[in-house]
Design an enzyme around this catalytic site. Sequence first.
Site, mmCIF file in Angstrom:
data_model
loop_
_atom_site.group_PDB
_atom_site.id
_atom_site.type_symbol
_atom_site.label_atom_id
_atom_site.label_comp_id
_atom_site.label_asym_id
_atom_site.label_seq_id
_atom_site.Cartn_x
_atom_site.Cartn_y
_atom_site.Cartn_z
ATOM 1 N N HIS A 16 0.829 -1.212 0.000
ATOM 2 C CA HIS A 16 0.000 0.000 0.000
ATOM 3 C C HIS A 16 0.872 1.275 0.000
ATOM 4 O O HIS A 16 0.712 2.167 -0.830
ATOM 5 C CB HIS A 16 -0.873 0.077 1.265
HETATM 6 C C1 BDR Z 1 -2.716 1.163 5.478
HETATM 7 O O1 BDR Z 1 -2.897 0.728 6.825
HETATM 8 C C2 BDR Z 1 -1.668 0.475 7.428
HETATM 9 O O2 BDR Z 1 -1.716 -0.663 8.256
HETATM 10 C C3 BDR Z 1 -0.668 0.353 6.321
HETATM 11 O O3 BDR Z 1 0.605 0.787 6.771
HETATM 12 C C4 BDR Z 1 -1.214 1.238 5.236
HETATM 13 O O4 BDR Z 1 -0.771 2.571 5.373
HETATM 14 C C5 BDR Z 1 -3.438 0.211 4.563
HETATM 15 O O5 BDR Z 1 -4.804 0.221 4.870
#
Ligand code: BDR
Length: 315
Positions: A239
Site C-alpha cells: 500500500h
Molecule cells: C494502510 O494501513 C496500514 O496498516 C498500512 O501501513 C497502510 O498505510 C493500509 O490500509
Amino acid sequence: MPPLILDMDPGVDDALALVWSLAWAECDVCAVMTVSGNVDVDLGTSNALRLLALMGRPDIPVYRGERRPLEGEPIRAAHIHGGTGLGEAQLPSSTGTADSGASAALSDRLRSEPDRYSIVAVGPLTNLATAELNDPGVLAKASEVYVMGGAIHVPGNVTPTGEFNLVSDPRAASIVFESNATIRLVPLDVTRKMRVTQAEMKEGLTDCPAEIRDFLMAATSTPMKIGREKYGYDGMYLHDPLTAMLSVEPMWAEWETFHIQIETQGEFTHGQIVVDERSQPVHQGKPIQVAMDIDRRKLLDAFFQPIRSWRGAKK
Ligand code: BDR
Ligand code: CA
C-alpha cells in the site's frame, strides 16, 4: 522533482516505502514525520530512526507527531505488522533523535517555501489536519499531497467500507480533504493490485545488499504469514510503497476524478469515503484525482530495481 516529506506510522509497508524512496535516485526525502497509527508514535519514531540508520541517512530529520487521533481512540495493527511494527526484523537502535512537533515543522516548511514540497501521507492524517487546524490554508502550500487511504469501489480493511488510515482518524481525514490542498488519493482499489508474493520478494531481492535483504525478508514475513493463514492468499500488499512511487511517477497509474467526502459520524461507516457518482451537473464533495489501476508487473520491477541496485546512501 519536489522534495518529499514522508508522514508515516511505521509499519512494515511504511518501512518499505521509506526504503524505496531512499533508494530511488530521483527521490529527495527531506523529512520524515511520524504519527500514531499501526504502532504508538514513540515506537513508530524509533522505527523511523532505525530505518534511516540502516539506509545510511541519519541526516534526514525525523519529527514525532500526534499521539492520538483528533477524535476517538487509536487503532493499532500489531496483528498485521507485529508487536514492534517491523515484523520479525531486529534493527539495531539508532543514536539519532527526533524533534517533537511534526505539525508545526510541517507548517514552517510549507510556509517558508510555498509550492516546493510534496507530502506523502501513508498513515492516519492527524499531523496534516493538526497543521491545517493551527494554520488554516497551510496544506495548500504543498505542491501536492499524496494520501494512501480509503476504498472507492472495494470493501474496506478494518470495517466493511473503511480503510485503516481513514478509519483511524476520520475527522482528520475530513479536514484534509476539505482543505484547499491538491490531493491525489491512492486507495485500496489500486493498492490491492500491488500484491507481492514471498517468491517474488525473494527473487526481487537477489543481489541486494545483505543487510537490506535480511531486513526486508524478516519484516515482511509477518504480514506474509497473516495473509497466508488468515486471508488465504500468498503475499502482502504494498500500500505505502505504491503511494510513494506514484508521488515520484504519477504516470505509473491510471487516475480518475471522483467527488468525495469523508463520513465522520456513521456508527458502521465512520471513515468511509462517500463518492458522489450521481449523473447531475453539481456534486457533493471535492473533485479528487484517484489512482485506480496499475500494471502490477511493471510496478513490482520499479519497486525492486532501485533496492536491488542500492549500494549505499545517496550523496
Ligand atoms: C494502510 O494501513 C496500514 O496498516 C498500512 O501501513 C497502510 O498505510 C493500509 O490500509
Ligand atoms: Ca502506513
